[in-house]
Enzyme design. Structure first.
Site, short mmCIF file in Angstrom:
data_model
loop_
_atom_site.label_atom_id
_atom_site.label_comp_id
_atom_site.label_asym_id
_atom_site.label_seq_id
_atom_site.Cartn_x
_atom_site.Cartn_y
_atom_site.Cartn_z
N CYS A 156 24.36 101.26 90.93
CA CYS A 156 23.79 102.10 91.98
C CYS A 156 22.70 103.03 91.45
CB CYS A 156 24.85 102.99 92.62
SG CYS A 156 26.19 102.10 93.35
N ARG A 201 18.44 98.21 87.44
CA ARG A 201 19.81 98.57 87.12
C ARG A 201 20.82 97.56 87.68
NH1 ARG A 201 20.00 104.57 86.52
NH2 ARG A 201 22.07 104.61 87.43
N TRP A 238 25.54 98.89 94.14
CA TRP A 238 26.28 97.86 93.42
C TRP A 238 27.73 98.05 93.84
CZ3 TRP A 238 30.19 97.59 89.69
CH2 TRP A 238 30.28 96.37 88.99
N ASN A 270 26.29 107.42 93.64
CA ASN A 270 26.47 106.55 92.48
C ASN A 270 27.75 106.99 91.79
OD1 ASN A 270 26.34 105.15 90.09
ND2 ASN A 270 24.68 106.37 89.22
N GLY A 271 28.69 106.06 91.60
CA GLY A 271 29.94 106.42 90.93
C GLY A 271 31.13 105.93 91.73
N GLU A 324 28.07 86.59 71.24
CA GLU A 324 26.88 86.96 72.03
C GLU A 324 26.28 85.71 72.69
OE1 GLU A 324 25.48 89.41 73.28
OE2 GLU A 324 23.35 88.94 73.51
N LYS A 328 25.82 85.43 76.65
CA LYS A 328 24.51 85.18 77.26
C LYS A 328 24.58 83.95 78.16
CE LYS A 328 21.55 88.19 76.02
NZ LYS A 328 22.67 89.08 76.32
N GLU A 380 26.70 84.69 81.39
CA GLU A 380 26.17 85.68 82.34
C GLU A 380 24.89 85.19 83.02
OE1 GLU A 380 25.33 89.53 80.65
OE2 GLU A 380 24.24 88.70 78.96
N HIS A 412 43.06 76.64 66.06
CA HIS A 412 44.24 77.34 66.57
C HIS A 412 44.22 77.45 68.09
CE1 HIS A 412 45.49 78.27 62.53
NE2 HIS A 412 44.27 78.74 62.27
N LYS A 447 22.50 96.44 85.06
CA LYS A 447 21.89 96.78 83.78
C LYS A 447 22.43 98.09 83.24
CE LYS A 447 18.52 96.21 80.69
NZ LYS A 447 18.91 95.19 79.71
C1 G6P Z 1 25.61 95.70 80.90
C2 G6P Z 1 24.36 94.91 80.61
C3 G6P Z 1 24.38 94.40 79.16
C4 G6P Z 1 24.61 95.56 78.22
C5 G6P Z 1 25.82 96.39 78.58
C6 G6P Z 1 25.86 97.70 77.80
O1 G6P Z 1 26.71 94.86 80.90
O2 G6P Z 1 24.24 93.82 81.49
O3 G6P Z 1 23.17 93.75 78.87
O4 G6P Z 1 24.78 95.05 76.92
O5 G6P Z 1 25.79 96.75 79.96
O6 G6P Z 1 24.77 98.49 78.20
P1 G6P Z 1 24.09 99.56 77.31
O7 G6P Z 1 22.97 100.10 78.15
O8 G6P Z 1 25.12 100.60 77.01
O9 G6P Z 1 23.60 98.90 76.07
#
Ligand code: G6P
Length: 603
Positions: A2, A27, A74, A98-99, A476, A480, A483, A499, A598
């Site tokens: 948000c 965001r 969001w 927001n929150g 990672e 990636k 997502e 395992h 984001k």
């Molecule tokens: C969200 C984003 C990720 C990011 C994570 C942590 O999940 O989609 O790309 O790694 O938040 O965010 P930050 O701003 O704390 O790195």
């Protein structure tokens, strides 16, 4: 996640609010809305989906008015829909939030027969404020009562019917900035939303609430008028563009060579090939261990760095997922250094973990891409990673910039602690100097990764494997891929495959193996054979020499030769390209994958 914005001005604010909302778009959100005061009456327009849908609605329904608020939502409570989009309205107020209001159910129950217009937690605040106003209380009386009654995290901006001269805002937990303009005032979730209008900002503190007039802000805390420092934001008001790329993500992947080149230039002495990190005063000799804290990709940068600090500086590292760290309540060494890694500097879990670590006496270094963020303000020292604005929701250039900063830091720690000698440092720095050009060359080979990704597009599942430094990178890679392309993917230490995940292996399951030329290569190659022996489809990223040892039938992409301890910086790039190209091939929303945000400002 948000984003909120509000403006009180002497001109129509709808176009300004829209511009600001577009800057909060990065965001992540699922609906948007706006409300203004027109002759004292609240008028609102909302739309499910992207801001362009709101813009279309606004083209049909004008919203003239000099005071207004707007929101990107969001969903937390109540599904994404126009009905649940903010602003939430009552007969007296319109409110954006927001929150999360944790005690919304309790508040709603107390409000008895009041009919709610939405399924949101937010509405409990709007109704509560309305109740107080209807009892004849002034805003100055009602707001402290509201703040007392609501629990959870919030940044709020509120329009009051009949009061077109003011805007009310409040915060606890979620960030909120006030912008000071010429005869107009602004409030917004972050500086990016406000810098098109002004660079004079003030960041509200916990439990501040404020009445904004066109020419001033009256800020209250615990019943008193307070002063908050005005700072000058260095952020640019210009909108970040895609520079001809189809997606921000691809632009940001391509930018990595320049970003890392610039970051290196400020962190090493190219003549002596030693690290030279200015302005960070850490007593490495007397630190017993490090708590490496973050969420998502930032957490995984810390997980890679664990290998660096432990081997190069002989410093034990506890990698901590922020949302677990503070609630686990394990023993915390107050002498340990906490490194909080965050691209945005606003992730609420990381911020809460920072406060927890501070409460336990730890010193905090913030490793941040946004040095004007809440985590920056609450850290003892900030190490900026200088990746520049990252708009794609999935982190790319911020990740490699975090890796670079962490490796430099580990080398610095190793030198200070006497655990690496000058020759090792020179070898590492020399290898780092090669990385920007190597990344640029990899990005040029995008087609190879597109071909590979195309072959993955119909897969339901995929496995990423790696050992040593490549293990967190495998995590990672899987993150990636899932997502962005919505292909279910898991990352595993290659040695752990037998395992469990080995049971999943058949000809339909791609197994992507990260196998740089390092001390673990031999073992990783053996794991690839285990995949092959079960008719699995192995795809390997490895050096030319590694490729020669793969044997027949193993698809592979040859990576540039790289120092083993520098390899994560380079091997991060193919995993980004594969995920990107798989997402493009599957037609998903690359820059804003479904349900993701984001800047994650709720727990
Ligand atoms: C969200 C984003 C990720 C990011 C994570 C942590 O999940 O989609 O790309 O790694 O938040 O965010 P930050 O701003 O704390 O790195």
């Amino acid at each position: 996640m948000c984003g909120i914005v509000g403006i009180v001005a002497g001109r129509d604010v709808a176009p300004l609010l829209l511009e600001s909302l577009k800057r909060l778009e990065y965001r992540g959100y699922d609906s948007a809305g706006m409300a203004v005061l027109r002759n004292g009456a609240i008028e609102r327009v909302r739309a499910e989906g992207k801001i362009v849908r709101l813009e279309e609605r606004l083209a049909q329904t004008q919203l003239p008015g000099h005071t207004g608020i707007a929101h990107t939502r969001w969903a937390t409570h109540g599904r994404p829909s126009e009905r649940n989009a903010h602003p939430i309205m009552t007969s007296r107020v319109a409110l954006v939030h927001n929150g999360i209001i944790e005690n919304f159910a309790e508040l709603q129950a107390e409000q008895g027969s009041v009919a709610y217009e939405s399924d949101t937690d937010t509405e409990s605040v709007a109704q509560l404020l309305t109740q107080y106003l209807e009892q004849g209380k002034s805003i100055e009386e009602a707001m402290p009562l509201v703040m007392d009654r609501i629990r959870g995290a919030f940044a709020l901006a509120i329009l009051i019917a009949g009061r077109p001269d003011i805007l009310v805002a409040a915060r606890r937990g979620s960030p909120l900035a006030i912008g000071y303009g010429e005869g107009e005032m602004y409030v917004g979730s972050d500086a990016l939303a406000l810098v098109p209008f002004t660079n004079r900002l003030c960041y509200l503190e916990e439990d501040d609430w404020v009445i904004l007039h066109r020419d001033r802000a009256e800020i209250y805390n615990q019943g008193r008028l307070v002063n908050r420092e005005i700072v000058y934001s260095m952020l640019s008001g210009a909108i970040t563009g895609k520079d001809g790329y189809r997606h921000f993500m691809m632009k940001e992947i391509a930018e990595q060579s320049v970003v890392l080149g610039d970051a290196l230039a400020s962190a090493i002495d190219p003549a002596s090939r030693q690290v030279a990190l200015p302005g960070l005063d850490i007593d490495w000799k007397n630190i017993p261990r490090i708590s490496m804290i973050g969420c998502g990709t930032a957490y995984l940068a810390g997980a890679v760095a664990k290998y660096w600090f432990e081997r190069l500086a002989s410093l034990p590292v506890d990698t901590e997922i922020a949302s677990e760290y503070r609630y686990r309540q394990g023993p915390v060494d107050p002498q340990a250094l906490a490194i909080v890694i965050s691209q945005s500097g606003e992730t609420i879990d990381s911020l809460a973990a920072l406060r927890y670590a501070r409460g336990k006496g730890q010193r905090i270094v913030g490793l941040l891409n946004n040095p004007e963020s809440t985590i920056a303000r609450e850290s003892d020292a900030v190490l900026p990673v200088h990746a520049g604005p990252e708009i794609g929701v999935a982190s790319t250039k911020a990740f490699t910039a975090q890796l670079l900063a962490l490796l430099i830091l580990a080398i610095q720690a190793g030198r200070a602690r006497g655990t690496i000698n000058a020759a090792t440092e020179t070898a590492l720095v020399s290898a780092l100097i090669e990385v920007p050009a190597q990344i640029a060359a990899l990005v040029q080979r995008r087609e190879e990764f597109a071909t590979l990704a195309h072959a993955l597009r119909d897969s339901q599942h995929a496995l990423y494997l790696g050992r040593g430094l490549s293990y967190p990178l495998a995590l990672e890679g899987a993150l990636k891929l899932k997502e962005l392309s919505y292909i279910h993917a898991e990352g595993y230490p290659a040695g752990e495959m037998k395992h469990g995940p080995i049971a999943l292996i058949d000809e339909t399951m791609p197994v992507i193996v990260l196998a740089p030329e390092d001390e673990w290569l031999e073992k990783t190659l053996a794991n690839i054979q285990e995949v092959r022996a079960r008719s699995g489809r192995a795809i390997c990223f490895t050096s030319a020499q590694g490729a020669r040892r793969l044997g027949d039938g193993v698809e592979h992409i040859v990576m540039p030769d790289v120092h083993p301890w520098v390899s994560p910086l380079l091997y991060a790039v193919p995993i980004q390209l594969v995920a990107y190209e798989a997402a493009v091939a599957r037609g998903t929303d690359v820059d804003q994958p479904r349900n993701l945000a984001k800047s994650v400002t709720v727990e």
